[in-house]
Write a protein that holds these residues in place. Structure first.
Motif, PDB file in Angstrom:
ATOM      1  N   UNK A 193      -1.929 -12.055   9.882  1.00 40.60           N
ATOM      2  CA  UNK A 193      -2.647 -13.039   9.026  1.00 40.60           C
ATOM      3  C   UNK A 193      -1.570 -13.969   8.438  1.00 40.60           C
ATOM      4  N   UNK A 194      -0.641 -13.422   7.801  1.00 40.82           N
ATOM      5  CA  UNK A 194       0.558 -14.281   7.084  1.00 40.82           C
ATOM      6  C   UNK A 194       1.744 -13.477   7.578  1.00 40.82           C
ATOM      7  N   UNK A 195       2.445 -14.487   7.931  1.00 39.36           N
ATOM      8  CA  UNK A 195       3.813 -13.900   8.144  1.00 39.36           C
ATOM      9  C   UNK A 195       4.862 -14.104   6.979  1.00 39.36           C
ATOM     10  N   UNK A 230       0.240  -7.080  -0.402  1.00 46.28           N
ATOM     11  CA  UNK A 230      -0.393  -8.347  -0.190  1.00 46.28           C
ATOM     12  C   UNK A 230      -1.565  -8.397   0.154  1.00 46.28           C
ATOM     13  N   UNK A 231      -2.135  -9.210  -0.965  1.00 48.66           N
ATOM     14  CA  UNK A 231      -3.645  -9.503  -0.935  1.00 48.66           C
ATOM     15  C   UNK A 231      -3.947 -10.626  -0.205  1.00 48.66           C
ATOM     16  N   UNK A 258      -8.624  -9.255   2.516  1.00 50.57           N
ATOM     17  CA  UNK A 258      -7.992  -8.158   3.258  1.00 50.57           C
ATOM     18  C   UNK A 258      -6.589  -7.583   2.285  1.00 50.57           C
ATOM     19  N   UNK A 259      -6.461  -6.360   2.197  1.00 51.18           N
ATOM     20  CA  UNK A 259      -5.151  -5.800   1.515  1.00 51.18           C
ATOM     21  C   UNK A 259      -4.097  -5.178   2.492  1.00 51.18           C
ATOM     22  N   UNK A 260      -2.787  -5.526   2.220  1.00 52.17           N
ATOM     23  CA  UNK A 260      -1.983  -4.699   3.076  1.00 52.17           C
ATOM     24  C   UNK A 260      -0.782  -4.193   2.414  1.00 52.17           C
ATOM     25  N   UNK A 261       0.100  -3.392   3.025  1.00 56.97           N
ATOM     26  CA  UNK A 261       1.463  -2.974   2.620  1.00 56.97           C
ATOM     27  C   UNK A 261       2.341  -3.698   3.870  1.00 56.97           C
ATOM     28  N   UNK A 262       3.305  -4.537   3.112  1.00 63.01           N
ATOM     29  CA  UNK A 262       4.295  -5.129   4.041  1.00 63.01           C
ATOM     30  C   UNK A 262       5.502  -4.374   4.201  1.00 63.01           C
ATOM     31  N   UNK A 263       5.726  -4.457   5.485  1.00 68.81           N
ATOM     32  CA  UNK A 263       6.944  -3.685   6.105  1.00 68.81           C
ATOM     33  C   UNK A 263       8.107  -4.659   6.278  1.00 68.81           C
ATOM     34  N   UNK A 264       8.894  -4.962   5.162  1.00 63.12           N
ATOM     35  CA  UNK A 264       9.893  -5.943   5.445  1.00 63.12           C
ATOM     36  C   UNK A 264      10.932  -5.863   6.658  1.00 63.12           C
ATOM     37  N   UNK A 300       0.437  -3.667   7.251  1.00 63.64           N
ATOM     38  CA  UNK A 300      -0.373  -2.441   7.676  1.00 63.64           C
ATOM     39  C   UNK A 300      -1.573  -2.377   6.672  1.00 63.64           C
ATOM     40  N   UNK A 301      -2.628  -2.453   7.094  1.00 64.60           N
ATOM     41  CA  UNK A 301      -4.124  -2.274   6.155  1.00 64.60           C
ATOM     42  C   UNK A 301      -4.140  -1.230   5.435  1.00 64.60           C
ATOM     43  N   UNK A 302      -4.661  -1.368   4.089  1.00 68.25           N
ATOM     44  CA  UNK A 302      -4.886  -0.544   3.217  1.00 68.25           C
ATOM     45  C   UNK A 302      -6.041  -0.770   2.242  1.00 68.25           C
ATOM     46  N   UNK A 303      -6.493   0.291   1.781  1.00 66.69           N
ATOM     47  CA  UNK A 303      -7.791   0.030   0.838  1.00 66.69           C
ATOM     48  C   UNK A 303      -7.406  -0.867  -0.416  1.00 66.69           C
TER      49      UNK A 303
END
Length: 651
Positions: free
Chosen positions: A523-525, A600-601, A610-616, A622-625
């Motif tokens: 969604x966002x780079x 990242x929200x 949507x809410x994510x964990x960004x792997x730099x 990666x989606x998360x609650x």
């Protein structure tokens, strides 16, 4: 096939056109899938959905394109069918439509090459500024060859129609009243259903952004962007009570050295500094076109195309972890002048009612600074002259005769021909605009006037042309060459400025407007918002700031280094303040993002989130609650920014 529906041979050309359009659009879609082979999802269901979603949007597109022709067929009396006028009109408009669409298909490929997306609001903007765009196309692509190719394809398509007797059948078969009514009714019903029930956003079904983009129809996307280039936050995004939203933001912006001077729906505050004296230095602010952090050796690049900037990182206040707010120059301008998160839709720089806002120029003008905006092209482009002129800046550009509106109390001066050594579609080269800035700085120094000079560069932009012999990469070859030239031009600017009597009392700020590319499969780079920023010639120890921060924090940080007391409507904060909470605010014209740490929200229109964990390491999400507090804070930043602007509370 159409014969089974009765005597519809009059529509033979139309049926052939529809089949050709759907087939060509599908071939283009397959080409884009192959282009992004390493990035798209090749799951069988994902591929099928990409193709069939695309056909669905292509069908809507071709129906809209065909409405005018259908009305002609339906309304023309039978006695004129096959007449000379009928033949001329059908041949001419069929040829013209095919020519335009073939050109559009070619244009989609070049647009994808630049932005990795189907037509969107950028294409809408470019349609307005025809001079720059046409000149850019002429300088970037072999236009005679391109037009010749489009003509050749058009002739071949028309010949196929002719050989299949499409025109002969259209000219020899009148329509019954029943056929006219039925065909018109079906067309109007289908058109109405697409208008009422189908949104371009519905094509964004996949977590892989490339699959979603390829699912779209470029022409359909273009007109969807044309309709929705301004979006009121409360209508499209999830909201909370305004009282709660402002309470959250006020708490986030509250500092020991600031005092809110207005209650309720406001972030206006007075910021004070403990030191008795202020630094009153000149400021040269350079907003560099498309300078991604990834171009610098400081961030791992091995091409050695930014030797000067890499050296500058060692002798400046250098921001290692700053993120742009958007993907367009006008977003960067909005961020560094208003210090505000990116509101949805168009940048404030391009919106109505954007004069007399509280910008950084107000802080300077209160101290009797001369505020100047320098742009190497025509500042009419992207509404820059109107925005900067309407907010306290004098204008220096390469205008072609356009004038500022009557309500702007400012000065506009052209960069003269004798001050130009090189010019392309977007404007004069960076060296020339820097030389003009230095000349104006000399004049202010002679008049004992402190100055704030804001320079927008242009050379790092397609067609990537610049003066010969300046750098090792020949002009017109690649963006890397343009980056290398911009680095060279900055080095020359500093070299010339160091010989000026005003240099010792002048601070230089260099920052990117946005990255060279912002599109990825997610969604966002996130990585493609990372930009470098430098504060140079400050009488403080050089340092590297590794705190996560945003473009909107740059000026509050500099004002803190200056020990200035000032009024603020800014959402940015001093990164060097111990109370600063690392975060970045970024987005597209539809996606609004809050990043804290690696979380990242993303807020989307249609009130989705949507809410994510960004792997730099691999730049993946990666989606998360969803975390409720994080979610509400994200809403608060964007809802309050939009509220203040739309209700004219930033003026």
């Amino acid at each position: 096939m159409y014969r089974s529906f009765g005597n519809l041979k009059r529509f033979s050309v139309l049926f052939h056109f529809v089949i050709w359009f759907l087939a060509t659009a599908t071939l283009l879609r397959l080409a884009l899938l192959a282009w992004q082979y390493d990035d798209v999802s090749w799951n069988a269901i994902a591929v099928l959905r990409t193709l069939f979603t695309g056909i669905f949007y292509d069908l809507g597109t071709v129906v809209f394109i065909s409405v005018a022709g259908i009305l002609y067929y339906v309304l023309l009396p039978n006695r004129w069918v096959g007449s000379l006028v009928d033949k001329i009109l059908i041949w001419f408009f069929t040829a013209l439509t095919i020519f335009v669409l073939v050109f559009a298909f070619f244009a989609e490929l070049t647009f994808w090459d630049e932005f990795r997306t189907r037509f969107n609001f950028i294409a809408v903007d470019y349609l307005i500024y025809t001079h720059e765009v046409v000149s850019n196309i002429q300088e970037s692509y072999p236009l005679p060859l391109l037009i010749g190719g489009v003509l050749l394809v058009t002739v071949v398509v028309l010949y196929v129609f002719y050989r299949r007797r499409a025109f002969a059948e259209a000219f020899s078969n009148p329509l019954s009243l029943r056929s006219r009514g039925l065909f018109l009714a079906v067309t109007l019903v289908v058109s109405a259903l697409y208008v009422a029930l189908v949104s371009n956003a519905d094509a964004e079904w996949s977590p892989n952004r490339y699959n979603s983009e390829i699912s779209k129809s470029g022409i359909y996307s273009f007109f969807a962007a044309f309709r929705n280039n301004q979006m009121k936050y409360s209508e499209f995004y999830t909201t909370i009570d305004n009282e709660k939203a402002f309470a959250i933001v006020r708490q986030k912006l509250g500092r020991a050295n600031s005092r809110y001077s207005r209650e309720g729906f406001s972030v206006h505050r007075t910021i004070t500094d403990g030191l008795p004296s202020e630094e009153k230095k000149n400021v040269v602010f350079v907003l560099v076109e498309s300078l991604s952090a990834s171009f610098l050796k400081e961030f791992g690049n091995q091409q050695n195309i930014t030797p000067f900037l890499d050296s500058l990182a060692q002798k400046s206040v250098f921001f290692e972890n700053m993120y742009a707010t958007g993907t367009r120059t006008v977003r960067g301008m909005e961020a560094v002048t208003l210090c505000i998160p990116p509101t949805p839709g168009q940048s404030i720089v391009k919106r109505p009612d954007n004069h007399n806002l509280y910008t950084v120029s107000n802080v300077f003008r209160k101290r009797q600074y001369q505020c100047n905006f320098f742009y190497g092209g025509d500042g009419y482009f992207d509404n820059m002259n109107s925005y900067f002129g309407g907010n306290g800046f004098n204008i220096y550009d390469r205008g072609r005769g356009s004038v500022l509106s009557d309500d702007i109390n400012t000065t506009r001066r052209n960069v003269d021909d004798n001050e130009v050594t090189f010019e392309n579609a977007w404007g004069i080269c960076d060296e020339d605009i820097f030389n003009k800035m230095i000349k104006v700085a000399d004049a202010h120094y002679q008049n004992h006037e402190p100055f704030f000079n804001f320079v927008m560069t242009t050379s790092n932009h397609r067609p990537f042309t610049y003066p010969d012999g300046k750098v090792s990469i020949p002009p017109g070859m690649s963006r890397e060459g343009a980056v290398q030239y911009t680095d060279f031009a900055l080095r020359e600017m500093f070299k010339k400025a160091q010989g000026k009597p005003w240099f010792k009392n002048t601070v230089f700020v260099v920052v990117a407007d946005h990255c060279a590319s912002s599109a990825g499969k997610d969604e966002i780079d996130v990585a493609n918002y990372h930009i470098p920023a430098f504060i140079v010639n400050m009488p403080v120890a050089n340092r590297k700031i590794d705190k996560l921060c945003s473009q909107i924090d740059l000026w509050p940080t500099l004002f803190g280094l200056f020990h200035w007391n000032y009024e603020s409507d800014f959402f940015g904060a001093d990164v060097l303040d111990p109370a600063f909470e690392p975060r970045a605010l970024l987005g597209t014209y539809r996606k609004l993002v809050l990043m804290k740490g690696r979380e990242v929200m993303i807020l989307s229109d249609q009130k989705k989130q949507s809410f994510y964990q960004w792997n730099k390491a691999d730049n993946s999400l990666k989606s998360k609650p969803i975390q409720p507090d994080f979610f509400e804070e994200t809403i608060a930043w964007y809802q309050t920014a939009d509220y203040l602007f739309t209700n004219k509370l930033l003026q």
